[in-house]
Design an enzyme around this catalytic site. Structure first.
Site, short mmCIF file in Angstrom:
data_model
loop_
_atom_site.label_atom_id
_atom_site.label_comp_id
_atom_site.label_asym_id
_atom_site.label_seq_id
_atom_site.Cartn_x
_atom_site.Cartn_y
_atom_site.Cartn_z
N ARG A 11 -13.56 13.14 -11.47
CA ARG A 11 -14.05 12.81 -10.12
C ARG A 11 -13.58 13.82 -9.09
NH1 ARG A 11 -15.99 10.17 -13.65
NH2 ARG A 11 -16.80 8.03 -13.44
N CYS A 170 6.88 23.14 14.42
CA CYS A 170 7.63 22.41 13.42
C CYS A 170 7.90 21.01 13.98
CB CYS A 170 8.92 23.13 13.05
SG CYS A 170 10.27 23.00 14.27
N CYS A 173 9.71 20.91 17.23
CA CYS A 173 8.98 21.28 18.44
C CYS A 173 8.46 20.04 19.15
CB CYS A 173 7.79 22.18 18.08
SG CYS A 173 8.21 23.84 17.52
N CYS A 186 12.65 -0.51 10.29
CA CYS A 186 11.83 -1.69 10.01
C CYS A 186 12.68 -2.90 9.62
CB CYS A 186 10.80 -1.37 8.93
SG CYS A 186 11.48 -1.09 7.28
#
Length: 250
Positions: A11, A170, A173, A186
């Protein structure tokens, strides 16, 4: 490729942009993944299924019951096992031809300087700001493309930073390491489970595009997802000429 590989990857091969040559480049590629959790799980599974030749995964944590809400590579039977080893078993169950190297350690400067030069592409699937900065700095030092993802609560982001491209910013930045940053995780604020799957799968897609040399990577763009509305916003990003991490390479 042998007959089994031609069938397994048919595929991809049917895609004009990939074909046999692109799939062979995927098979020859080595991807380094930092983190075997919510982002690293789907990223590694899709990369393994796609035929990435080598996967190196760095994680020092063990599978916990709270991980199973979103870290789809792990199972109840592997609670307490190393996440890197659990992910190796999950990838092997899909594609045993992938050469998988599990690194049971936290990603520090020394380990990154050992591992990053041997990888073709690096995925930052970590969950904290300090690690993201270390991974970015190592990729800048060794000129390796970085696919960085993050997700928290209902919000997520994705970007590609490529030190081989002089116009590419990067990570530092956009998110300077010297700025005060309030760390949120989390475990405190929560995260929508499928959202990390979306971002991890997108990280895998960006890595495959880089490996095969097809499409337009997210270099110079920051993609942001609002999981509440499923709005996707893409911002153009530019290199900071005064960035303390990447300015020297220019």
């Amino acid at each position: 490729m042998n007959d089994d590989q031609l069938l397994r990857y048919s595929r991809h091969i049917l895609l004009d942009e990939i074909g046999i040559e692109g799939q062979e480049r995927i098979l020859a590629s080595h991807v380094l993944i930092i983190g075997a959790g919510g982002l690293g799980s789907p990223a590694a599974l899709y990369l393994g299924a796609a035929g990435i030749g080598r996967l190196t995964v760095v994680d020092d944590d063990a599978v916990d019951l709270t991980n199973l809400q979103r870290q789809i590579a792990h199972t109840v039977g592997r609670v307490g096992q190393s996440k890197a080893d659990s992910l190796a078993a999950a990838v092997a169950g899909i594609n045993p031809d992938v050469r998988f190297h599990a690194v049971h350690a936290r990603a520090d400067d020394a380990s990154l300087d050992r591992l990053v030069p041997h990888a073709d592409i690096v995925l930052d699937c970590s969950d904290n700001f300090a690690t993201r900065q270390r991974v970015n700095a190592a990729c800048v030092r060794h000129r390796r493309p970085l696919v960085a993802g993050a997700a928290l609560r209902f919000d997520a982001q994705l970007a590609v930073f490529d030190p081989r491209d002089d116009a590419s910013p990067c990570y530092a930045c956009l998110f300077p390491p010297q700025e005060d940053f309030e760390e949120t995780r989390c475990a405190v604020l929560g995260v929508l489970g499928p959202l990390v799957g979306i971002v991890g799968a997108m990280q895998a897609a960006e890595a495959l595009k880089l490996a095969a040399g097809v499409g337009q990577p997210l270099t110079g763009r920051l993609l942001m997802i609002d999981g509440r509305s499923m709005d996707i916003t893409t911002l153009r990003t530019t290199r900071d000429a005064h960035c303390i991490v990447c300015a020297a390479r220019h």
